[in-house]
Design a protein around this motif. Structure first.
Motif, PDB file in Angstrom:
ATOM      1  N   GLU A   1      86.515  -7.612 -59.255  1.00 24.82           N
ATOM      2  CA  GLU A   1      87.157  -6.987 -60.408  1.00 24.82           C
ATOM      3  C   GLU A   1      86.833  -7.742 -61.680  1.00 24.82           C
ATOM      4  O   GLU A   1      86.570  -8.950 -61.666  1.00 24.82           O
ATOM      5  N   LYS A   2      86.843  -6.991 -62.761  1.00 23.95           N
ATOM      6  CA  LYS A   2      86.656  -7.539 -64.108  1.00 23.95           C
ATOM      7  C   LYS A   2      87.410  -6.623 -65.050  1.00 23.95           C
ATOM      8  O   LYS A   2      87.132  -5.423 -65.102  1.00 23.95           O
ATOM      9  N   ASP A   3      88.370  -7.172 -65.738  1.00 25.19           N
ATOM     10  CA  ASP A   3      89.235  -6.390 -66.621  1.00 25.19           C
ATOM     11  C   ASP A   3      89.848  -5.234 -65.817  1.00 25.19           C
ATOM     12  O   ASP A   3      90.494  -5.467 -64.835  1.00 25.19           O
ATOM     13  N   GLU A   4      89.584  -4.006 -66.210  1.00 26.18           N
ATOM     14  CA  GLU A   4      90.149  -2.840 -65.515  1.00 26.18           C
ATOM     15  C   GLU A   4      89.173  -2.239 -64.499  1.00 26.18           C
ATOM     16  O   GLU A   4      89.425  -1.175 -63.946  1.00 26.18           O
ATOM     17  N   THR A   5      88.057  -2.910 -64.269  1.00 22.61           N
ATOM     18  CA  THR A   5      87.037  -2.392 -63.360  1.00 22.61           C
ATOM     19  C   THR A   5      87.162  -3.048 -61.987  1.00 22.61           C
ATOM     20  O   THR A   5      87.082  -4.272 -61.872  1.00 22.61           O
ATOM     21  N   ASP A   6      87.357  -2.223 -60.969  1.00 22.89           N
ATOM     22  CA  ASP A   6      87.387  -2.683 -59.577  1.00 22.89           C
ATOM     23  C   ASP A   6      86.206  -2.053 -58.852  1.00 22.89           C
ATOM     24  O   ASP A   6      85.959  -0.848 -58.990  1.00 22.89           O
TER      25      ASP A   6
ATOM     26  N   MET B   1      82.449   2.106 -57.542  1.00 20.53           N
ATOM     27  CA  MET B   1      83.651   1.890 -58.346  1.00 20.53           C
ATOM     28  C   MET B   1      84.860   2.318 -57.533  1.00 20.53           C
ATOM     29  O   MET B   1      84.826   3.340 -56.851  1.00 20.53           O
ATOM     30  N   LYS B   2      85.904   1.515 -57.572  1.00 16.05           N
ATOM     31  CA  LYS B   2      87.168   1.894 -56.949  1.00 16.05           C
ATOM     32  C   LYS B   2      88.012   2.554 -58.023  1.00 16.05           C
ATOM     33  O   LYS B   2      88.122   2.047 -59.124  1.00 16.05           O
ATOM     34  N   LYS B   3      88.616   3.653 -57.677  1.00 17.63           N
ATOM     35  CA  LYS B   3      89.456   4.355 -58.642  1.00 17.63           C
ATOM     36  C   LYS B   3      90.885   3.881 -58.503  1.00 17.63           C
ATOM     37  O   LYS B   3      91.431   3.847 -57.418  1.00 17.63           O
ATOM     38  N   GLU B   4      91.457   3.528 -59.635  1.00 20.59           N
ATOM     39  CA  GLU B   4      92.860   3.109 -59.679  1.00 20.59           C
ATOM     40  C   GLU B   4      93.724   4.356 -59.766  1.00 20.59           C
ATOM     41  O   GLU B   4      93.398   5.292 -60.495  1.00 20.59           O
ATOM     42  N   GLU B   5      94.800   4.364 -59.012  1.00 19.41           N
ATOM     43  CA  GLU B   5      95.776   5.440 -59.178  1.00 19.41           C
ATOM     44  C   GLU B   5      96.639   5.095 -60.369  1.00 19.41           C
ATOM     45  O   GLU B   5      97.209   4.020 -60.435  1.00 19.41           O
ATOM     46  N   SER B   6      96.695   5.994 -61.319  1.00 22.91           N
ATOM     47  CA  SER B   6      97.500   5.706 -62.505  1.00 22.91           C
ATOM     48  C   SER B   6      98.910   6.233 -62.316  1.00 22.91           C
ATOM     49  O   SER B   6      99.131   7.277 -61.724  1.00 22.91           O
ATOM     50  N   ASN B   7      99.844   5.476 -62.850  1.00 22.68           N
ATOM     51  CA  ASN B   7     101.246   5.846 -62.786  1.00 22.68           C
ATOM     52  C   ASN B   7     101.816   5.628 -64.177  1.00 22.68           C
ATOM     53  O   ASN B   7     101.863   4.511 -64.668  1.00 22.68           O
ATOM     54  N   LYS B   8     102.249   6.688 -64.821  1.00 24.26           N
ATOM     55  CA  LYS B   8     102.725   6.598 -66.205  1.00 24.26           C
ATOM     56  C   LYS B   8     103.922   5.663 -66.341  1.00 24.26           C
ATOM     57  O   LYS B   8     104.118   5.075 -67.386  1.00 24.26           O
ATOM     58  N   ASP B   9     104.698   5.522 -65.263  1.00 26.88           N
ATOM     59  CA  ASP B   9     105.876   4.649 -65.326  1.00 26.88           C
ATOM     60  C   ASP B   9     105.530   3.196 -65.081  1.00 26.88           C
ATOM     61  O   ASP B   9     106.353   2.321 -65.273  1.00 26.88           O
ATOM     62  N   ASP B  10     104.324   2.908 -64.648  1.00 27.50           N
ATOM     63  CA  ASP B  10     103.900   1.539 -64.341  1.00 27.50           C
ATOM     64  C   ASP B  10     103.532   0.817 -65.621  1.00 27.50           C
ATOM     65  O   ASP B  10     102.611   1.206 -66.316  1.00 27.50           O
ATOM     66  N   LYS B  11     104.217  -0.247 -65.916  1.00 22.00           N
ATOM     67  CA  LYS B  11     103.999  -0.965 -67.175  1.00 22.00           C
ATOM     68  C   LYS B  11     103.354  -2.331 -66.957  1.00 22.00           C
ATOM     69  O   LYS B  11     103.450  -3.187 -67.799  1.00 22.00           O
TER      70      LYS B  11
END
Length: 155
Positions: A123-128, A144-154
Motif C-alpha cells: 500500500e501507498k497512500d490510498e492505493t492498495d 489494484m485492490k478496491k476499497e469498499e467505501s463507507n460514507k459513515d467511516d471517518k
C-alpha cells in the motif's frame, strides 16, 4: 477502516466454517491426498473454498500454511507467510524498483504446479495492490485492490 475489514473477514470465515460444518464433508480423496502431501501437518482445519475446491489450514514446522485441493484430491496450491529475509534478492529488487515507497502489508510464498511465486499486499497512500513476483524477479501479477467505501467511516 481496518477494523471493519477484520470484522468482515471474521464474519466470512465464520460463515464458511458454518457452511462446511453444516453438512459438507471433506471428500476422502481430498483427505488422503492431503495426508500424503503433508504427513507432518498438525491442527488441520478444512473450509470449502469454492464449489470444486477445498482449503486446509494447518501447522507444520512451527509455521501456518494453507493448501488447496480439488474435489477429486488434486493438489492445487500451498501458501505460507514469509519474512523479508526469506526473499531472493531478485524478488526484493523487483519489488523495490517496481513499487518504490510502497509499504508491504503481507508477504507469502505460493507454490503451485506452475511454479513458485512470492505474493505481496502492498500500500501507498490510498492505493492498495496485490503483486506476485517469480523467483527470477519477473512481476507476474499486479492488481489494484478496491476499497469498499463507507460514507459513515471517518478513519
Amino acid at each position: 477502516m481496518k477494523t471493519i475489514k477484520v470484522i468482515v473477514a471474521v464474519l466470512i470465515s465464520s460463515v464458511m466454517f458454518s457452511f462446511c460444518s453444516a453438512g459438507e464433508k471433506v471428500p476422502q480423496k481430498v483427505k488422503d491426498a492431503f495426508a500424503k502431501k503433508f504427513p507432518t501437518a498438525k491442527s488441520v482445519k478444512w473450509d470449502k473454498e469454492s464449489a470444486n475446491e477445498w482449503e486446509a489450514e494447518f501447522k507444520m514446522n512451527k509455521m501456518e500454511y494453507s493448501a488447496n485441493f480439488s474435489e477429486d484430491g488434486i493438489w492445487k496450491e500451498t501458501e505460507h507467510e514469509i519474512s523479508e529475509n526469506d526473499l531472493p534478492e531478485s524478488v526484493k529488487k523487483a519489488l523495490a524498483d517496481g513499487f518504490p515507497s510502497f509499504k508491504t502489508e503481507e508477504m507469502e510464498i505460493s507454490e503451485t504446479t506452475s511454479g513458485t511465486v512470492y505474493e505481496f499486499e502492498i500500500e501507498k497512500d490510498e492505493t492498495d495492490m496485490e503483486v506476485a513476483i517469480d523467483a527470477s524477479g519477473k512481476i507476474t501479477k499486479q492488481e489494484m485492490k478496491k476499497e469498499e467505501s463507507n460514507k459513515d467511516d471517518k478513519d
